[in-house]
Design an enzyme around this catalytic site. Structure first.
Site, PDB file in Angstrom:
ATOM      1  N   SER A 145       0.828  -1.208   0.000  1.00  0.00           N
ATOM      2  CA  SER A 145       0.000   0.000   0.000  1.00  0.00           C
ATOM      3  C   SER A 145       0.859   1.253   0.000  1.00  0.00           C
ATOM      4  O   SER A 145       1.944   1.268   0.554  1.00  0.00           O
ATOM      5  CB  SER A 145      -0.923   0.035   1.213  1.00  0.00           C
ATOM      6  OG  SER A 145      -1.660   1.242   1.188  1.00  0.00           O
ATOM      7  N   LYS A 175      -4.470  -6.742   3.343  1.00  0.00           N
ATOM      8  CA  LYS A 175      -4.459  -5.599   2.414  1.00  0.00           C
ATOM      9  C   LYS A 175      -5.899  -5.269   1.978  1.00  0.00           C
ATOM     10  O   LYS A 175      -6.268  -4.098   1.837  1.00  0.00           O
ATOM     11  CB  LYS A 175      -3.576  -5.913   1.193  1.00  0.00           C
ATOM     12  CG  LYS A 175      -3.652  -4.878   0.069  1.00  0.00           C
ATOM     13  CD  LYS A 175      -3.138  -3.521   0.527  1.00  0.00           C
ATOM     14  CE  LYS A 175      -2.892  -2.468  -0.504  1.00  0.00           C
ATOM     15  NZ  LYS A 175      -3.720  -2.264  -1.623  1.00  0.00           N
ATOM     16  N   HIS A 200      -7.473  -3.465   4.782  1.00  0.00           N
ATOM     17  CA  HIS A 200      -6.879  -2.113   4.775  1.00  0.00           C
ATOM     18  C   HIS A 200      -7.665  -1.236   3.801  1.00  0.00           C
ATOM     19  O   HIS A 200      -8.066  -0.116   4.114  1.00  0.00           O
ATOM     20  CB  HIS A 200      -5.402  -2.197   4.358  1.00  0.00           C
ATOM     21  CG  HIS A 200      -4.794  -0.889   3.943  1.00  0.00           C
ATOM     22  ND1 HIS A 200      -5.037  -0.309   2.710  1.00  0.00           N
ATOM     23  CD2 HIS A 200      -3.980  -0.033   4.590  1.00  0.00           C
ATOM     24  CE1 HIS A 200      -4.396   0.838   2.636  1.00  0.00           C
ATOM     25  NE2 HIS A 200      -3.741   1.029   3.758  1.00  0.00           N
ATOM     26  N   ASN A 201      -7.907  -1.763   2.617  1.00  0.00           N
ATOM     27  CA  ASN A 201      -8.624  -0.979   1.609  1.00  0.00           C
ATOM     28  C   ASN A 201     -10.086  -0.760   2.003  1.00  0.00           C
ATOM     29  O   ASN A 201     -10.657   0.286   1.709  1.00  0.00           O
ATOM     30  CB  ASN A 201      -8.546  -1.668   0.240  1.00  0.00           C
ATOM     31  CG  ASN A 201      -7.174  -1.510  -0.392  1.00  0.00           C
ATOM     32  OD1 ASN A 201      -6.188  -1.302   0.305  1.00  0.00           O
ATOM     33  ND2 ASN A 201      -7.095  -1.596  -1.702  1.00  0.00           N
ATOM     34  N   GLU A 256     -10.070   1.968   4.289  1.00  0.00           N
ATOM     35  CA  GLU A 256      -9.785   3.166   3.465  1.00  0.00           C
ATOM     36  C   GLU A 256     -11.073   3.681   2.799  1.00  0.00           C
ATOM     37  O   GLU A 256     -11.342   4.887   2.795  1.00  0.00           O
ATOM     38  CB  GLU A 256      -8.747   2.760   2.411  1.00  0.00           C
ATOM     39  CG  GLU A 256      -8.369   3.800   1.391  1.00  0.00           C
ATOM     40  CD  GLU A 256      -7.434   3.186   0.330  1.00  0.00           C
ATOM     41  OE1 GLU A 256      -6.435   2.539   0.690  1.00  0.00           O
ATOM     42  OE2 GLU A 256      -7.735   3.333  -0.871  1.00  0.00           O
TER      43      GLU A 256
END
Ligand code: NBP
Length: 468
Positions: A130, A184, A187-188, A191
């Site tokens: 990222s 990940k 994480h997104n 986000e």
């Protein structure tokens, strides 16, 4: 010629910047790409780093130019191109070599690739990277999953090129199989929620408080110096103050309000649903992007219902700042709850404190409060952030503002899908006496699903009247 320490296949934005980053740290890197002109372009623009690259057009030569046991980073478009690339590389790789797939893969694909390659004696690391282009070039956050042995082989390089927070590398091995890409993905997902909540606050400032983009930019800049300090708040200020050269208008006013999505937000929401974890802020953000895409339908609907009122929001900037903080805590609590459950289901043993640590720099959701979050998860791995002592204090101080903002937003017809989801999650989670007793009664009525009574043991059924 001496061999390369690592290979990078795929030299678009991310691969080329990652290769430059690795070379910058003194390592020799073999390069290849499907279209050979990209390799030439890369060599031409590499400047003094060109001497650390071994360019190859043929796959066989590419693989042979790397020291054994070989580690090859694949950075191509996610999905089928990754499988095609792995297939082609395998013809030249040998037992003990490893593939490091560093694109935005669906974690299920990484789980499958891990097993397929293991069966052939090839190591697999599914690595979430990222930080976008700049992160890839100067230090991304690196979330690795897959073969632990291969992590040990690649750790030195991946750690060296990662972002650093107070000198600590933002790279870690998080678990076997698809663990890296799962983290990940979440994480997104976080986000998505973070960005959506910021956009909701911008909408209230613009339509409810009558503020110009330049005025909003100043507020976000100020907020970036307080508890909301984060990369996303920082870039929001910069986006809002940008001016279109051609017209002299604020650029944001000219950007079409249709948000794109590549899938990771949706994958997070699907994972949460499959695991039975509440991830309403992430789901709200994915849904908001879907509604944003319906521009023509929204125009038609506005002509049916009339334009929502402007300049009517009964809320202050201070309340908006606090609401954003409370909403953000709820979104992170949900994201970490998904990871905790996925970890239990898949036997990954995801280290939640380490995950918060490697998100403190390099990645898109980096923010001041991840340090505090890392400490909370290190103290108590199983805690929901809403009841972690440090965060209880913040929620106690900010949840009333979230409530006011959501209430005033509803009355002013401002769509706040994420902020209102955050509030409902908080109110649902902190209420000891819920209403699922009624749901259980209904389920037993029509489907004999049974229920538990609070004053006796075992499953019970109601003696319900017939509705026929
Ligand atoms: P893209 O996602 O735009 O993909 C372009 C690369 O894929 C080129 O090297 C292209 O080769 C290669 N490729 C394609 Br398309 N089809 C191929 C095939 N069938 N066989 C072999 N190679 C093929 O590149 P990117 O933006 O650098 O992103 C790479 C990965 O990193 C993606 O998974 C992306 O989602 C992820 N990611 C991107 C960002 C970002 O900010 N861009 C951030 C974080 C993660 P060609 O040159 O021959 O067409």
């Amino acid at each position: 010629m001496s061999k390369a320490e690592i290979g990078v296949f795929g030299l678009a934005v991310m691969g080329s910047n990652l290769a430059l980053n690795i070379a910058d740290h003194g390592y020799k890197v073999a390069l290849s790409n499907r279209t050979s002109s990209k390799i030439d372009q890369m060599m031409e623009s590499a400047g003094e780093l060109a001497g650390r690259f071994i360019p190859n057009t043929g796959l066989g030569a590419f693989v042979r130019s790397i020291k054994k046991p070989r580690a090859i980073i694949i950075m191509v478009k996610a999905g089928k191109p990754v499988d095609l690339t792995i297939q082609a590389l395998l013809e030249h790789m040998e037992e003990g070599d490893a593939i490091i797939e560093a694109g935005n893969a669906n974690y299920r694909d990484s789980m499958r690739r891990f097993e397929e390659l293991r069966a052939r004696g090839i190591g697999f690391l599914g690595v979430g990277v990222s930080g976008g282009e700049e992160g890839a070039r100067f230090g991304p956050s690196i979330m690795a999953g897959g073969s632990k042995d291969q992590w040990h082989n690649a750790e030195e390089i991946l750690t060296a090129i990662s972002a650093k927070f107070n000198g600590e590398p933002c790279a870690a091995y998080l678990g076997t199989s698809g663990a890296g890409h799962f983290v990940k993905t979440i994480h997104n997902g976080i986000e998505y929620a973070d960005m959506q909540m910021i956009a909701e606050v911008f909408g209230v400032m613009r339509d409810g408080l009558g503020m110009t983009p330049a005025e909003c930019a100043q507020v976000f800049k100020k907020w970036n110096e307080g508890p909301l300090n984060s990369y996303l708040i920082e870039i929001t200020g910069l986006v809002l103050e940008a001016v279109d050269e051609k017209t002299g208008k604020p650029l944001v006013e000219l950007i079409l309000d249709k948000a794109g999505q590549k899938g990771t937000g949706r994958w997070s929401a699907i994972a949460a649903q499959e695991l039975g974890v509440a991830a309403t802020t992430i789901e709200g953000a994915v849904a908001a992007r879907a509604i944003s895409a319906l521009k023509e339908e929204r125009i038609a609907a506005q002509s049916v219902y009339g334009a929502p009122g402007a300049g009517e929001a009964k809320m202050s900037l201070g309340q908006l700042e606090q609401a954003l903080l409370a909403g953000k805590i709820a979104a992170y609590a949900q994201g970490f709850a998904i990871m905790k459950k996925a970890s239990e289901e898949n036997g990954w043993e995801l280290p939640l404190g380490t995950i918060a640590r490697i998100w403190r720099a390099g990645c898109i959701i980096r923010s001041g409060f991840l340090d505090q979050m890392a400490k909370s998860y290190e103290k108590d791995h199983a805690v929901n952030l809403l009841v972690a002592p440090d965060f209880v204090e913040i929620m106690q101080a900010s949840s009333d503002a979230l409530r006011n903002v959501v209430a005033a937003g509803a009355l002013g017809a401002f769509p706040l899908p994420c902020l209102s989801a955050a509030l409902a999650y908080f109110d649902g989670y902190r209420r000891a006496e819920g209403t699922a007793n009624l749901i259980q009664g209904q389920r037993d009525f029509f489907g004999a699903h049974g229920f538990v009574l609070t004053d006796r043991e075992g499953e019970q059924h109601g003696d319900w009247p017939s509705t026929l």
